[in-house]
Write a protein that holds these residues in place. Structure first.
Motif, short mmCIF file in Angstrom:
data_model
loop_
_atom_site.label_atom_id
_atom_site.label_comp_id
_atom_site.label_asym_id
_atom_site.label_seq_id
_atom_site.Cartn_x
_atom_site.Cartn_y
_atom_site.Cartn_z
N LEU A 197 34.98 54.90 -11.75
CA LEU A 197 34.17 54.02 -10.89
C LEU A 197 35.02 52.90 -10.28
O LEU A 197 34.63 52.29 -9.30
CB LEU A 197 33.01 53.43 -11.69
N LEU A 198 36.18 52.66 -10.86
CA LEU A 198 37.07 51.65 -10.30
C LEU A 198 37.68 52.08 -8.96
O LEU A 198 38.13 51.24 -8.19
CB LEU A 198 38.18 51.33 -11.30
N ILE A 199 37.66 53.38 -8.67
CA ILE A 199 38.21 53.88 -7.40
C ILE A 199 37.44 53.36 -6.19
O ILE A 199 38.04 52.80 -5.27
CB ILE A 199 38.29 55.43 -7.41
N PRO A 200 36.09 53.49 -6.14
CA PRO A 200 35.40 52.94 -4.97
C PRO A 200 35.43 51.43 -4.89
O PRO A 200 35.39 50.87 -3.79
CB PRO A 200 33.96 53.45 -5.10
N ILE A 201 35.54 50.76 -6.03
CA ILE A 201 35.63 49.30 -5.99
C ILE A 201 36.94 48.88 -5.34
O ILE A 201 36.97 47.98 -4.49
CB ILE A 201 35.48 48.71 -7.41
N ALA A 202 38.03 49.54 -5.72
CA ALA A 202 39.32 49.24 -5.11
C ALA A 202 39.34 49.62 -3.63
O ALA A 202 39.92 48.90 -2.80
CB ALA A 202 40.42 49.97 -5.86
N ALA A 203 38.70 50.73 -3.29
CA ALA A 203 38.65 51.14 -1.88
C ALA A 203 37.83 50.17 -1.05
O ALA A 203 38.17 49.90 0.11
CB ALA A 203 38.08 52.54 -1.78
N PHE A 204 36.76 49.63 -1.62
CA PHE A 204 35.97 48.62 -0.90
C PHE A 204 36.82 47.39 -0.62
O PHE A 204 36.77 46.82 0.47
CB PHE A 204 34.73 48.25 -1.72
N TYR A 205 37.62 47.00 -1.61
CA TYR A 205 38.49 45.83 -1.42
C TYR A 205 39.54 46.12 -0.34
O TYR A 205 39.80 45.26 0.52
CB TYR A 205 39.15 45.46 -2.74
N LEU A 206 40.14 47.30 -0.37
CA LEU A 206 41.14 47.65 0.65
C LEU A 206 40.52 47.76 2.04
O LEU A 206 41.11 47.34 3.04
CB LEU A 206 41.82 48.96 0.29
N GLU A 211 33.36 32.61 4.94
CA GLU A 211 32.26 32.65 3.99
C GLU A 211 31.91 34.09 3.60
O GLU A 211 31.73 34.40 2.43
CB GLU A 211 31.01 31.96 4.55
N LEU A 212 31.84 34.95 4.60
CA LEU A 212 31.52 36.34 4.34
C LEU A 212 32.63 37.03 3.55
O LEU A 212 32.36 37.80 2.61
CB LEU A 212 31.27 37.07 5.67
N SER A 213 33.86 36.75 3.90
CA SER A 213 34.99 37.32 3.18
C SER A 213 35.02 36.83 1.73
O SER A 213 35.32 37.60 0.82
CB SER A 213 36.29 36.94 3.88
N THR A 214 34.68 35.58 1.51
CA THR A 214 34.62 35.04 0.15
C THR A 214 33.55 35.73 -0.67
O THR A 214 33.77 36.09 -1.84
CB THR A 214 34.38 33.53 0.19
N TRP A 215 32.39 35.97 -0.06
CA TRP A 215 31.31 36.65 -0.79
C TRP A 215 31.70 38.08 -1.12
O TRP A 215 31.38 38.58 -2.21
CB TRP A 215 30.01 36.62 0.01
N PHE A 216 32.38 38.76 -0.21
CA PHE A 216 32.83 40.12 -0.50
C PHE A 216 33.88 40.13 -1.62
O PHE A 216 33.88 41.01 -2.47
CB PHE A 216 33.41 40.79 0.75
N LEU A 270 35.10 41.28 -7.25
CA LEU A 270 35.60 40.79 -8.53
C LEU A 270 34.57 40.94 -9.64
O LEU A 270 34.88 41.42 -10.73
CB LEU A 270 36.02 39.32 -8.40
N ILE A 271 33.33 40.58 -9.36
CA ILE A 271 32.27 40.68 -10.37
C ILE A 271 32.00 42.13 -10.74
O ILE A 271 31.85 42.47 -11.92
CB ILE A 271 31.01 39.96 -9.90
N SER A 272 31.93 43.01 -9.75
CA SER A 272 31.66 44.42 -10.06
C SER A 272 32.80 45.05 -10.85
O SER A 272 32.56 45.82 -11.78
CB SER A 272 31.38 45.21 -8.78
N SER A 273 34.04 44.70 -10.53
CA SER A 273 35.14 45.26 -11.32
C SER A 273 35.16 44.69 -12.73
O SER A 273 35.45 45.42 -13.69
CB SER A 273 36.48 44.99 -10.63
N GLN A 274 34.82 43.43 -12.90
CA GLN A 274 34.75 42.85 -14.24
C GLN A 274 33.63 43.47 -15.06
O GLN A 274 33.80 43.72 -16.27
CB GLN A 274 34.56 41.33 -14.16
N ILE A 275 32.50 43.75 -14.43
CA ILE A 275 31.40 44.42 -15.14
C ILE A 275 31.82 45.81 -15.61
O ILE A 275 31.56 46.20 -16.74
CB ILE A 275 30.14 44.47 -14.24
N VAL A 276 32.49 46.55 -14.73
CA VAL A 276 32.94 47.89 -15.11
C VAL A 276 33.97 47.82 -16.24
O VAL A 276 33.92 48.61 -17.19
CB VAL A 276 33.50 48.63 -13.87
#
Length: 127
Positions: free
Chosen positions: A66-75, A85-90, A95-101
């Motif tokens: 599941l870390l693969i789509p999180i990293a792809a979203f970041y890239l 502001e929008l970039s900070t929220w993304f 960060l939160i979703s990867s920490q949860i995983v």
């Protein structure tokens, strides 16, 4: 009409399409790698040792892939120029979703250890 026109954030349609393609491709890679890991690694490990919990090992492979789509979203997000502001929220959402995983992976790894420790302590108390 120019297809590659620049939007108000300075992005072209090509940048948007590449970002979408990165994210969609990562979803396919995620599911493909999960099925490959489940069919090869999990079945191989379960045949060698029966001490593994089958559902625990399946959850571990699913959470690790599941870390693969999180990293792809970041890239994909880094390819685009967005408001601060929008970039900070993304960035915070990624960060939160990867920490949860990662915490779920840690809990999944420590669950069998806690179960064995609990059973041993209950046996000692029962004696």
């Amino acid at each position: 009409m120019d297809f590659l026109c620049t939007t108000k954030y300075g992005n072209t349609a090509e940048a948007y399409l590449i970002s979408i393609a990165i994210f969609v491709t990562s979803l396919f890679v995620w599911r493909g790698s999960y099925t490959i890991l489940r069919k090869t690694l999990c079945e191989w490990a379960l045949n060698i040792q029966n001490t593994f919990d089958k559902h625990c090992l399946y959850r571990l492979t699913n959470l690790s892939t599941l870390l693969i789509p999180i990293a792809a979203f970041y890239l994909a997000k880094r390819r685009l120029f967005l408001e601060i502001e929008l970039s900070t929220w993304f960035n915070i959402a990624t960060l939160i979703s990867s920490q949860i995983v990662l915490l779920l992976i840690l809990a999944n790894v420590l669950e069998p250890l806690a179960e064995v420790t609990l059973i041993r302590s209950l046996r000692d108390v029962h004696r």
